[in-house]
Motif scaffolding. Structure first.
Motif, PDB file in Angstrom:
ATOM      1  N   THR A 162      14.427 -33.997 -31.547  1.00  0.00           N
ATOM      2  CA  THR A 162      13.099 -34.617 -32.461  1.00  0.00           C
ATOM      3  C   THR A 162      12.476 -33.690 -33.201  1.00  0.00           C
ATOM      4  O   THR A 162      11.904 -34.052 -34.232  1.00  0.00           O
ATOM      5  CB  THR A 162      12.296 -35.260 -31.322  1.00  0.00           C
ATOM      6  N   VAL A 163      12.343 -32.378 -32.767  1.00  0.00           N
ATOM      7  CA  VAL A 163      11.519 -31.329 -33.372  1.00  0.00           C
ATOM      8  C   VAL A 163      12.140 -31.146 -34.670  1.00  0.00           C
ATOM      9  O   VAL A 163      11.552 -31.018 -35.835  1.00  0.00           O
ATOM     10  CB  VAL A 163      11.400 -29.919 -32.612  1.00  0.00           C
ATOM     11  N   GLY A 164      13.607 -30.976 -34.833  1.00  0.00           N
ATOM     12  CA  GLY A 164      14.227 -30.556 -35.834  1.00  0.00           C
ATOM     13  C   GLY A 164      14.350 -31.683 -36.794  1.00  0.00           C
ATOM     14  O   GLY A 164      14.354 -31.382 -38.191  1.00  0.00           O
ATOM     15  N   MET A 165      14.263 -33.103 -36.331  1.00  0.00           N
ATOM     16  CA  MET A 165      14.582 -34.078 -37.098  1.00  0.00           C
ATOM     17  C   MET A 165      13.027 -34.279 -37.991  1.00  0.00           C
ATOM     18  O   MET A 165      12.812 -34.523 -38.953  1.00  0.00           O
ATOM     19  CB  MET A 165      14.623 -35.488 -36.476  1.00  0.00           C
TER      20      MET A 165
ATOM     21  N   MET B  42       4.472 -28.726 -43.884  1.00  0.00           N
ATOM     22  CA  MET B  42       5.558 -28.397 -43.170  1.00  0.00           C
ATOM     23  C   MET B  42       5.329 -28.395 -41.484  1.00  0.00           C
ATOM     24  O   MET B  42       6.518 -28.169 -40.891  1.00  0.00           O
ATOM     25  CB  MET B  42       6.193 -27.325 -43.747  1.00  0.00           C
ATOM     26  N   ALA B  43       4.368 -28.150 -41.108  1.00  0.00           N
ATOM     27  CA  ALA B  43       4.008 -28.119 -39.729  1.00  0.00           C
ATOM     28  C   ALA B  43       3.558 -29.320 -39.143  1.00  0.00           C
ATOM     29  O   ALA B  43       3.235 -29.378 -38.087  1.00  0.00           O
ATOM     30  CB  ALA B  43       3.220 -26.852 -39.591  1.00  0.00           C
ATOM     31  N   LYS B  44       3.633 -30.362 -39.918  1.00  0.00           N
ATOM     32  CA  LYS B  44       3.094 -31.820 -39.573  1.00  0.00           C
ATOM     33  C   LYS B  44       4.203 -32.246 -38.480  1.00  0.00           C
ATOM     34  O   LYS B  44       5.031 -32.165 -38.588  1.00  0.00           O
ATOM     35  CB  LYS B  44       3.342 -32.694 -40.600  1.00  0.00           C
ATOM     36  N   GLY B  45       3.237 -32.758 -37.317  1.00  0.00           N
ATOM     37  CA  GLY B  45       4.003 -33.149 -36.334  1.00  0.00           C
ATOM     38  C   GLY B  45       4.600 -32.149 -35.210  1.00  0.00           C
ATOM     39  O   GLY B  45       5.353 -32.422 -34.440  1.00  0.00           O
TER      40      GLY B  45
ATOM     41  N   LEU C 154      13.011 -31.675 -40.835  1.00  0.00           N
ATOM     42  CA  LEU C 154      13.683 -32.334 -41.928  1.00  0.00           C
ATOM     43  C   LEU C 154      13.266 -33.334 -42.624  1.00  0.00           C
ATOM     44  O   LEU C 154      13.219 -33.544 -43.805  1.00  0.00           O
ATOM     45  CB  LEU C 154      14.895 -32.862 -41.554  1.00  0.00           C
ATOM     46  N   LYS C 155      12.518 -34.088 -41.930  1.00  0.00           N
ATOM     47  CA  LYS C 155      11.443 -35.185 -42.418  1.00  0.00           C
ATOM     48  C   LYS C 155      10.421 -34.594 -43.385  1.00  0.00           C
ATOM     49  O   LYS C 155       9.960 -35.005 -44.556  1.00  0.00           O
ATOM     50  CB  LYS C 155      10.785 -36.095 -41.456  1.00  0.00           C
ATOM     51  N   ASN C 156       9.757 -33.654 -42.856  1.00  0.00           N
ATOM     52  CA  ASN C 156       8.744 -32.903 -43.659  1.00  0.00           C
ATOM     53  C   ASN C 156       9.286 -32.345 -44.919  1.00  0.00           C
ATOM     54  O   ASN C 156       8.751 -32.302 -45.976  1.00  0.00           O
ATOM     55  CB  ASN C 156       8.124 -31.583 -42.663  1.00  0.00           C
ATOM     56  N   PHE C 157      10.755 -31.562 -44.768  1.00  0.00           N
ATOM     57  CA  PHE C 157      11.076 -31.185 -45.889  1.00  0.00           C
ATOM     58  C   PHE C 157      11.305 -32.272 -46.999  1.00  0.00           C
ATOM     59  O   PHE C 157      10.983 -32.089 -48.299  1.00  0.00           O
ATOM     60  CB  PHE C 157      12.253 -30.300 -45.640  1.00  0.00           C
TER      61      PHE C 157
END
Length: 211
Positions: free
Chosen positions: A190-193, A133-136, A196-199
């Motif tokens: 981009t951080v929020g996206m 979930m903390a990736k990127g 959401l991508k991680n989720f």
């Protein structure tokens, strides 16, 4: 498929638009029965805690959410949706929440402006640094907040991110398959996206492992 829960108190279209941009399949539903066939759940929300819980109860979502989350289905609470994951809130009285994360929701006591509104930084808890979930993400990344109350967790191991606003407060939580974000990932560039991508990837992994 991710079910975005519509109980009359959420920023639904922006969340769905963000998922669409990521190519993540989702649907907005006001039917509790649809949660059982979804691969993951998103509980958005704006407004008051007590009224939101009343709406969830009236629409039959409370037990459906607890049941699906209890069975290991990924659940993401956003803004008020994160607060609803907790045991109780002291917003305009005392109100019981979903009880999926141990802790309480309290109002900011600060000389700074409340609501806490705008861009602020997150710090990833040490025990989640290597988590998917903390990736990127990096400490100091900015996300977008609008809130007057914050979560006080009973277990520090549930703290995913923390943020400074005259005090250190919990800006995201995670316990197994249950995640909450006090900020708005769908409004956090981009951080929020990335979050959401991680989720979305978490939902995919859980679906594959359960088949």
């Amino acid at each position: 498929m991710i079910a975005i829960i519509d109980y009359g108190a959420g920023n639904l279209k922006n969340v769905k638009h963000a998922l669409n941009l990521l190519g993540i399949e989702s649907t907005i539903t006001d039917k509790p029965g649809d949660l059982s066939t979804a691969d993951g759940l998103i509980l958005p929300g704006v407004g008051a805690f007590g009224e939101a819980m009343n709406r969830l109860r009236d629409k039959g979502f409370v037990e459906a959410i607890r049941s699906e989350a209890g069975n290991g289905k990924p659940l993401l609470g956003i803004c008020l949706g994160m607060q609803l994951l907790f045991d109780k809130s002291y917003e305009h009285g005392e109100h019981h929440g979903l009880g999926l994360i141990s802790g309480e929701i309290k109002r900011f006591e600060t000389k700074l402006k409340v609501p806490h509104m705008g861009w602020n930084q997150i710090v990833v808890s040490e025990h989640f640094q290597e988590h998917n979930m903390a990736k990127g993400l990096n400490d100091g990344d900015y996300v977008y907040f609008v809130h007057s109350l914050f979560a006080k967790t009973n277990d520090r191991n549930d703290v995913l991110f923390s943020t400074e606003y005259d005090q250190t407060f919990t800006s995201a939580v995670m316990r197994n398959n249950i995640i909450g974000m006090q900020f708005h990932p769908e409004k956090s560039s981009t951080v929020g996206m990335q979050l959401l991508k991680n989720f979305g990837e978490m939902v995919t992994r859980e679906r594959i492992s359960s088949n």
